[in-house]
Scaffold this active site. Structure first.
Site, PDB file in Angstrom:
ATOM      1  N   THR A  36      -6.379  -5.475   9.602  1.00  0.00           N
ATOM      2  CA  THR A  36      -5.994  -6.714   9.895  1.00  0.00           C
ATOM      3  C   THR A  36      -5.706  -7.306  11.358  1.00  0.00           C
ATOM      4  OG1 THR A  36      -5.675  -7.051   7.598  1.00  0.00           O
ATOM      5  CG2 THR A  36      -4.857  -8.938   8.989  1.00  0.00           C
ATOM      6  N   THR A 115      -3.040  -2.375   6.707  1.00  0.00           N
ATOM      7  CA  THR A 115      -1.995  -1.990   6.004  1.00  0.00           C
ATOM      8  C   THR A 115      -2.148  -1.392   4.310  1.00  0.00           C
ATOM      9  OG1 THR A 115      -1.810  -4.153   4.969  1.00  0.00           O
ATOM     10  CG2 THR A 115      -0.407  -3.829   7.038  1.00  0.00           C
ATOM     11  N   ASP A 116      -3.460  -1.369   3.790  1.00  0.00           N
ATOM     12  CA  ASP A 116      -3.713  -1.100   2.635  1.00  0.00           C
ATOM     13  C   ASP A 116      -3.614   0.513   2.472  1.00  0.00           C
ATOM     14  OD1 ASP A 116      -4.491  -3.543   1.976  1.00  0.00           O
ATOM     15  OD2 ASP A 116      -6.593  -3.137   1.993  1.00  0.00           O
TER      16      ASP A 116
HETATM   17  N1  ASP Z   1      -7.443  -4.802   4.012  1.00  0.00           N
HETATM   18  C1  ASP Z   1      -6.781  -4.716   5.440  1.00  0.00           C
HETATM   19  C2  ASP Z   1      -6.597  -3.498   5.741  1.00  0.00           C
HETATM   20  O1  ASP Z   1      -6.038  -2.406   5.281  1.00  0.00           O
HETATM   21  C3  ASP Z   1      -5.489  -5.249   4.789  1.00  0.00           C
HETATM   22  C4  ASP Z   1      -4.458  -5.120   6.320  1.00  0.00           C
HETATM   23  O2  ASP Z   1      -4.856  -4.520   7.401  1.00  0.00           O
HETATM   24  O3  ASP Z   1      -3.377  -5.681   5.986  1.00  0.00           O
HETATM   25  O4  ASP Z   1      -7.242  -2.969   6.830  1.00  0.00           O
END
Ligand code: ASP
Length: 274
Positions: A36, A115-116
């Site tokens: 993200t 973050t995932d």
């Molecule tokens: N789906 C995204 C990822 O993990 C969520 C994020 O970056 O917060 O790339």
């Protein structure tokens, strides 16, 4: 006289003030992998966005003044949402970090990441990177185009932590929303909140406030340079499945995992320490 001559000789070899300044700044390499923090949406107020749409140069352009604090080089390792992170990318990235940090002229590495699977990457790197130098992961909850995007300040803080000699020897760190987490203790608690990462039982390692760092803890578990794991000759990892277990569950899922090649199974318990 001799002294004057030496001074004169030395000054004639002095590099320009600019080159001298660049030399003194810490050298940080940023490995961009997507997520993200590199996401873009059509408007600043929508929840849907495309992960991994922005390059490292564009991310750095959103952090004014950062090049006055450190010398930065960026490398694009991948550009994926971290839900699509693969073992191949994880191995390539870890080996690249080992090569970079073995160089005398590199002081630290920052990895931009979704973050995932931030926890998985932090934990993995903590086991296989062979260096005491700072390795800092950073992501964001809002895409780069959002109103109040959280990525630029977290990226600024992450770079400040990677450039800080006090961060050395603390293993892989994750910096987001002012907090510095250790790779063994963090967990993502919300799919939308900016304050998503917590280290509930072991506590955070410190804080970074507009790039001013304060360290409270040093993780005690074996990590990085002391870890026994060595991936230099590893190109594949065995399949390990995680199955949520519950009272009176059927064995079907376990049988399916084993039949499909899992070499080990893990089951998280609610009482497990994070
Ligand atoms: N789906 C995204 C990822 O993990 C969520 C994020 O970056 O917060 O790339």
């Amino acid at each position: 006289m001799l002294f004057l001559l030496l001074v004169a000789l030395e000054s004639s070899f002095l590099p320009s003030a600019e080159a001298d300044q660049a030399k003194k700044l810490p050298n940080i390499v940023i490995l961009a992998t997507g997520g993200t923090i590199a996401g873009a949406a059509a408007t600043g107020t929508q929840a849907a966005y495309t992960s991994g749409a922005v390059t490292i140069d564009a991310m750095l352009a959103a952090v004014p003044g950062i090049r006055d604090l450190v010398n930065i080089k960026g490398e694009q390792i991948s550009n994926v949402g971290s839900q699509d992170m693969t073992i191949d990318i994880m191995l390539t990235r870890a080996k690249r970090i080992n090569v970079l940090l073995a160089q005398n002229d590199i002081d630290g590495v920052v990895v931009t990441h979704g973050t995932d699977t931030m926890e998985e990457t932090a934990f993995f790197l903590n086991l296989v990177v062979k260096s005491q130098k700072p390795i800092v992961l950073v992501g964001s909850m809002r895409p780069s185009t959002a109103v109040s995007a959280d990525g630029p300040l977290s990226l600024f803080d992450a770079i400040a932590v990677a450039a800080d000699p006090s961060a050395a020897g603390r293993g892989v760190l994750v910096v987001m929303n002012d907090w510095i987490h250790g790779a063994h203790s963090l967990t993502k608690t919300s799919t939308t909140a900016v304050q998503t990462f917590m280290s509930p039982l072991r506590g955070i390692v410190g804080v970074s406030t507009y790039g001013k760092n304060d360290f409270y803890n040093t993780p005690q578990w074996k990590h990085t340079a002391e870890s026994e794991f060595d991936i230099s000759n590893i190109t594949k990892l065995p399949r390990v499945d995680i199955l949520y277990a519950y009272a009176d569950m059927s064995a079907d899922l376990i049988d399916a995992s084993v039949a499909n090649g899992a070499r080990a199974l893990l089951s998280p318990e609610s009482e497990t320490e994070i």
